[in-house]
Design a protein around this motif. Structure first.
Motif, PDB file in Angstrom:
ATOM      1  N   PRO A  55      28.385   2.459  -7.618  1.00 19.55           N
ATOM      2  CA  PRO A  55      29.083   2.109  -6.059  1.00 19.55           C
ATOM      3  C   PRO A  55      28.119   2.254  -5.279  1.00 19.55           C
ATOM      4  O   PRO A  55      26.955   2.563  -5.223  1.00 19.55           O
ATOM      5  CB  PRO A  55      29.816   3.731  -6.957  1.00 19.55           C
ATOM      6  CG  PRO A  55      28.193   4.445  -7.890  1.00 19.55           C
ATOM      7  CD  PRO A  55      27.369   2.629  -8.420  1.00 19.55           C
ATOM      8  N   ILE A  56      29.043   2.614  -3.704  1.00 20.56           N
ATOM      9  CA  ILE A  56      28.826   2.715  -3.069  1.00 20.56           C
ATOM     10  C   ILE A  56      29.515   4.820  -2.185  1.00 20.56           C
ATOM     11  O   ILE A  56      30.432   4.616  -2.848  1.00 20.56           O
ATOM     12  CB  ILE A  56      28.888   1.906  -1.734  1.00 20.56           C
ATOM     13  CG1 ILE A  56      29.180   0.191  -1.091  1.00 20.56           C
ATOM     14  CG2 ILE A  56      29.171   2.776  -0.618  1.00 20.56           C
ATOM     15  CD1 ILE A  56      29.358  -0.603  -0.550  1.00 20.56           C
ATOM     16  N   THR A  57      28.706   5.002  -2.718  1.00 18.01           N
ATOM     17  CA  THR A  57      28.340   6.765  -2.374  1.00 18.01           C
ATOM     18  C   THR A  57      28.588   6.986  -0.633  1.00 18.01           C
ATOM     19  O   THR A  57      27.417   6.630  -0.257  1.00 18.01           O
ATOM     20  CB  THR A  57      27.048   7.431  -2.965  1.00 18.01           C
ATOM     21  OG1 THR A  57      27.934   6.701  -4.502  1.00 18.01           O
ATOM     22  CG2 THR A  57      27.762   8.715  -2.834  1.00 18.01           C
ATOM     23  N   LEU A  58      28.916   7.319   0.169  1.00 18.65           N
ATOM     24  CA  LEU A  58      29.461   7.986   1.330  1.00 18.65           C
ATOM     25  C   LEU A  58      29.632   9.506   1.418  1.00 18.65           C
ATOM     26  O   LEU A  58      30.241  10.153   1.007  1.00 18.65           O
ATOM     27  CB  LEU A  58      30.597   7.766   1.784  1.00 18.65           C
ATOM     28  CG  LEU A  58      31.060   5.446   2.548  1.00 18.65           C
ATOM     29  CD1 LEU A  58      32.043   5.258   2.057  1.00 18.65           C
ATOM     30  CD2 LEU A  58      29.480   5.415   2.436  1.00 18.65           C
ATOM     31  N   PRO A  62      18.721   4.448   3.200  1.00 22.17           N
ATOM     32  CA  PRO A  62      19.824   5.337   2.258  1.00 22.17           C
ATOM     33  C   PRO A  62      19.753   6.289   3.075  1.00 22.17           C
ATOM     34  O   PRO A  62      19.007   7.100   4.326  1.00 22.17           O
ATOM     35  CB  PRO A  62      18.903   5.384   1.416  1.00 22.17           C
ATOM     36  CG  PRO A  62      18.616   3.730   1.419  1.00 22.17           C
ATOM     37  CD  PRO A  62      18.200   3.732   2.724  1.00 22.17           C
ATOM     38  N   GLY A  63      21.072   7.108   3.106  1.00 21.38           N
ATOM     39  CA  GLY A  63      21.330   8.539   3.850  1.00 21.38           C
ATOM     40  C   GLY A  63      21.668   8.561   5.166  1.00 21.38           C
ATOM     41  O   GLY A  63      21.983   9.031   5.260  1.00 21.38           O
ATOM     42  N   ALA A  64      21.671   7.041   5.780  1.00 18.78           N
ATOM     43  CA  ALA A  64      21.736   6.618   6.931  1.00 18.78           C
ATOM     44  C   ALA A  64      23.453   6.655   7.686  1.00 18.78           C
ATOM     45  O   ALA A  64      24.327   6.267   6.332  1.00 18.78           O
ATOM     46  CB  ALA A  64      21.224   5.846   7.701  1.00 18.78           C
ATOM     47  N   PRO A  71      24.504  -0.612  -5.182  1.00 25.26           N
ATOM     48  CA  PRO A  71      24.653   0.359  -5.237  1.00 25.26           C
ATOM     49  C   PRO A  71      23.599   1.063  -4.171  1.00 25.26           C
ATOM     50  O   PRO A  71      22.817   0.765  -3.595  1.00 25.26           O
ATOM     51  CB  PRO A  71      24.223   0.779  -6.638  1.00 25.26           C
ATOM     52  CG  PRO A  71      23.662  -0.138  -7.239  1.00 25.26           C
ATOM     53  CD  PRO A  71      24.110  -1.066  -6.955  1.00 25.26           C
ATOM     54  N   ALA A  72      24.610   1.842  -3.255  1.00 24.11           N
ATOM     55  CA  ALA A  72      23.745   2.346  -2.460  1.00 24.11           C
ATOM     56  C   ALA A  72      24.357   4.080  -1.831  1.00 24.11           C
ATOM     57  O   ALA A  72      25.859   3.662  -2.587  1.00 24.11           O
ATOM     58  CB  ALA A  72      23.758   1.455  -1.225  1.00 24.11           C
ATOM     59  N   ASP A 105      32.921  -0.154  -6.317  1.00 19.31           N
ATOM     60  CA  ASP A 105      33.867   1.207  -6.273  1.00 19.31           C
ATOM     61  C   ASP A 105      33.084   1.784  -5.003  1.00 19.31           C
ATOM     62  O   ASP A 105      31.946   1.750  -4.783  1.00 19.31           O
ATOM     63  CB  ASP A 105      32.863   2.436  -7.690  1.00 19.31           C
ATOM     64  CG  ASP A 105      33.614   1.067  -8.623  1.00 19.31           C
ATOM     65  OD1 ASP A 105      34.183   0.915  -8.330  1.00 19.31           O
ATOM     66  OD2 ASP A 105      33.082   1.554  -9.696  1.00 19.31           O
ATOM     67  N   VAL A 106      33.957   2.980  -4.763  1.00 25.90           N
ATOM     68  CA  VAL A 106      33.810   3.639  -3.155  1.00 25.90           C
ATOM     69  C   VAL A 106      34.008   5.229  -3.875  1.00 25.90           C
ATOM     70  O   VAL A 106      34.673   5.576  -4.460  1.00 25.90           O
ATOM     71  CB  VAL A 106      34.568   4.015  -2.112  1.00 25.90           C
ATOM     72  CG1 VAL A 106      33.955   4.591  -0.670  1.00 25.90           C
ATOM     73  CG2 VAL A 106      34.250   2.215  -1.752  1.00 25.90           C
ATOM     74  N   ALA A 107      32.635   6.329  -3.560  1.00 26.85           N
ATOM     75  CA  ALA A 107      32.287   7.091  -4.381  1.00 26.85           C
ATOM     76  C   ALA A 107      32.521   8.741  -2.731  1.00 26.85           C
ATOM     77  O   ALA A 107      31.571   8.115  -2.362  1.00 26.85           O
ATOM     78  CB  ALA A 107      31.417   8.190  -5.255  1.00 26.85           C
ATOM     79  N   PHE A 108      33.554   9.606  -2.349  1.00 32.86           N
ATOM     80  CA  PHE A 108      33.294  10.345  -1.539  1.00 32.86           C
ATOM     81  C   PHE A 108      32.524  11.523  -1.917  1.00 32.86           C
ATOM     82  O   PHE A 108      31.763  12.567  -1.401  1.00 32.86           O
ATOM     83  CB  PHE A 108      34.488  10.399  -0.877  1.00 32.86           C
ATOM     84  CG  PHE A 108      35.221   8.880  -0.579  1.00 32.86           C
ATOM     85  CD1 PHE A 108      34.433   8.620   0.876  1.00 32.86           C
ATOM     86  CD2 PHE A 108      36.440   8.789  -0.859  1.00 32.86           C
ATOM     87  CE1 PHE A 108      35.258   7.473   1.406  1.00 32.86           C
ATOM     88  CE2 PHE A 108      37.183   7.460  -0.189  1.00 32.86           C
ATOM     89  CZ  PHE A 108      36.268   6.678   1.077  1.00 32.86           C
TER      90      PHE A 108
END
Length: 124
Positions: free
Chosen positions: A49-52, A13-15, A28-29, A73-76
């Motif tokens: 979702p996958i949050t970037l 996470p966070g990388a 989700p990540a 889902d992709v969240a920016f």
């Protein structure tokens, strides 16, 4: 976009994370950035979702007529979404399909010679 050496293969996470293979289910990540690389038919699955947090999504094909897909889902978030759909040297016909909802508050930029398909709900 970020260079290939800036991505790790561990789902940290966070990388900056690279997903490779035939199909993966990391959602989700939350990652800083995400790179996709694999065989034709490569798919990212999961509930999402996958949050970037940096807004960076890189899809890099190494074979002709390669299609990748992402179902979650992709969240920016607050970052501008930057989707780089690339093909390696001599590679043509790469497509990335985002079938989940795509969201973010600062726009979406697509770059690279490949095709991006937004098949899910999105404000773009």
């Amino acid at each position: 976009p970020l260079a290939a050496g800036e991505f790790a293969t561990a789902l940290t996470p966070g990388a900056n994370v690279q997903l490779a293979g035939a199909a993966v289910s990391p959602a989700p990540a939350t990652y800083n950035a995400l790179a996709l690389a694999g065989a034709s038919g490569f798919a990212v699955t999961g509930a999402g979702p996958i949050t970037l947090t940096s807004g960076q999504l890189v899809s890099a094909a190494t074979a002709n007529t390669t299609a990748y897909s992402m179902a979650p889902d992709v969240a920016f978030g607050a970052a501008e979404g930057n989707v780089f759909v690339a093909s390696g040297a001599g590679v043509t016909g790469h497509t990335l399909t985002l079938s989940g909802a795509v969201s973010g508050s600062n726009g979406l930029t697509k770059s690279g010679a490949g095709t991006l398909v937004l098949a899910g709900a999105n404000p773009y």
